[in-house]
Design an enzyme around this catalytic site. Structure first.
Site, PDB file in Angstrom:
ATOM      1  N   LYS A  31     -27.117  18.991  27.852  1.00 17.60           N
ATOM      2  CA  LYS A  31     -27.297  19.998  29.419  1.00 17.60           C
ATOM      3  C   LYS A  31     -25.839  20.003  29.797  1.00 17.60           C
ATOM      4  O   LYS A  31     -24.989  19.279  30.330  1.00 17.60           O
ATOM      5  CB  LYS A  31     -28.221  19.087  29.903  1.00 17.60           C
ATOM      6  CG  LYS A  31     -30.029  18.758  29.723  1.00 17.60           C
ATOM      7  CD  LYS A  31     -30.589  17.975  30.854  1.00 17.60           C
ATOM      8  CE  LYS A  31     -29.850  17.325  31.195  1.00 17.60           C
ATOM      9  NZ  LYS A  31     -30.780  16.368  31.507  1.00 17.60           N
ATOM     10  N   THR A  43     -31.530  21.848  43.799  1.00 10.26           N
ATOM     11  CA  THR A  43     -31.812  21.264  42.376  1.00 10.26           C
ATOM     12  C   THR A  43     -32.528  19.935  42.182  1.00 10.26           C
ATOM     13  O   THR A  43     -31.844  19.648  41.008  1.00 10.26           O
ATOM     14  CB  THR A  43     -31.110  21.793  41.215  1.00 10.26           C
ATOM     15  OG1 THR A  43     -29.308  21.016  42.101  1.00 10.26           O
ATOM     16  CG2 THR A  43     -30.528  23.126  41.550  1.00 10.26           C
ATOM     17  N   GLY A  89     -34.539  17.053  41.155  1.00 14.17           N
ATOM     18  CA  GLY A  89     -35.616  16.287  39.926  1.00 14.17           C
ATOM     19  C   GLY A  89     -35.003  17.344  38.702  1.00 14.17           C
ATOM     20  O   GLY A  89     -35.601  17.539  37.861  1.00 14.17           O
ATOM     21  N   THR A  90     -34.342  18.311  38.264  1.00 17.62           N
ATOM     22  CA  THR A  90     -33.584  19.368  37.023  1.00 17.62           C
ATOM     23  C   THR A  90     -34.146  18.064  35.858  1.00 17.62           C
ATOM     24  O   THR A  90     -34.776  18.828  35.282  1.00 17.62           O
ATOM     25  CB  THR A  90     -33.080  19.956  37.691  1.00 17.62           C
ATOM     26  OG1 THR A  90     -31.759  19.250  37.410  1.00 17.62           O
ATOM     27  CG2 THR A  90     -32.491  21.451  38.765  1.00 17.62           C
ATOM     28  N   GLY A  91     -33.311  17.153  35.505  1.00 16.73           N
ATOM     29  CA  GLY A  91     -33.071  15.803  34.191  1.00 16.73           C
ATOM     30  C   GLY A  91     -34.181  15.954  34.429  1.00 16.73           C
ATOM     31  O   GLY A  91     -34.912  15.898  32.999  1.00 16.73           O
ATOM     32  N   CYS A  92     -35.439  15.135  34.598  1.00 18.01           N
ATOM     33  CA  CYS A  92     -36.349  14.642  34.990  1.00 18.01           C
ATOM     34  C   CYS A  92     -37.719  16.005  34.702  1.00 18.01           C
ATOM     35  O   CYS A  92     -38.352  15.546  33.849  1.00 18.01           O
ATOM     36  CB  CYS A  92     -36.845  13.687  36.435  1.00 18.01           C
ATOM     37  SG  CYS A  92     -36.388  12.933  37.288  1.00 18.01           S
TER      38      CYS A  92
END
Length: 267
Positions: A176, A210, A212-215
């Protein structure tokens, strides 16, 4: 009779503020039409300003939750997030190896606010036990540096990072690039299995909320895999979902707010 939706299990920590962790995972799964189930590995006291405290659960509690779900209900994809310690990483890796469902590993190391969510002593267990059972590993650039020592500054670096992550054994690596340095107009991610390569590009939204984007991205990928999508198509759809969620992210508390998991319903 109503048709049962696909079944997805998240193995991760709880975020009391509701923006990341188990809470983000389950919201994502609901939004994408799958049935979300959970194994809680740790409880955090967390809000828009950061992680105020974290308490990991005993290995036997994690194992019991996992077996309760998988042995009775079954599962079509699993997503892992915060695993906190080497003991929990190894426990979860052992459980995953015997399950036979696709696994999306989000190798969570630090929170959006810079708080550590993984003991330094657990990194080797992630490399040698968890990544080898992953269908897709989804590290951000900070996690790439933690796991491989590679500091990524451009797209060529993302390719080197992917090779280094794949060397630990996952079938696919999704690097990412949201934290690429400089004034980058696009959010660029790289998906590769070492042979096939897919660059995913989306406009970078000027929105600080932003959390929580990875989860969210990893849960969206797992949801796609549970529906029977190929890895490239699951990742493509997950990228589109999380891009919309970032664009709709909203203020919460005094710090960084969450992405909007319900943006498609509110559109």
């Amino acid at each position: 009779m109503t048709t049962r939706p696909p079944l997805v299990l998240t193995v991760a920590g709880s975020d009391s503020g509701g923006g990341a962790g188990i809470q983000a995972d389950l919201k994502t799964m609901l939004a994408l039409g799958v049935h979300g189930m959970s194994v809680i590995t740790a409880v955090t006291a967390q809000n828009s300003l950061g992680v105020l405290g974290a308490w990991e659960l005993p290995e036997e509690a994690v194992r019991a939750q996992y077996r309760a779900v998988v042995d009775d209900i079954g599962v079509q994809a699993v997503k892992t997030g915060m695993l906190a310690s080497a003991a929990l990483v190894e426990t979860v890796a052992e459980l995953l190896a015997s399950t036979g469902a696709p696994v999306v590993v989000d190798p969570v190391g630090v929170s959006k606010h810079g708080d550590s969510l993984l003991a330094a002593s657990a990194l080797d267990s992630v490399r040698t036990k968890l990544l080898p059972v992953a269908t897709v590993a989804t590290p951000n650039l900070d996690e790439v540096a933690q796991l491989t020592g590679i500091v990524v500054e451009d797209e060529a670096g993302m390719r080197r990072a992917a090779d280094a992550i794949l060397a630990y054994g996952p079938r696919w690596a999704l690097i990412k690039g949201g934290h690429l340095p400089g004034d980058v107009a696009e959010a660029v991610d790289l998906l590769t299995d070492g042979t096939e390569e897919l660059w995913l590009r989306a406009p970078r939204h000027d929105n600080r909320h932003t959390h929580g984007t990875g989860c969210t991205l990893a849960s969206a990928v797992a949801s796609g895999l549970a529906k029977g999508l190929t890895v490239p198509e699951a990742v493509r759809q997950a990228k589109a979902y999380v891009t919309g969620a970032i664009a709709a992210g909203f203020a919460l508390g005094a710090g960084i707010g969450p992405v909007d998991h319900g943006w498609m319903q509110r559109r």
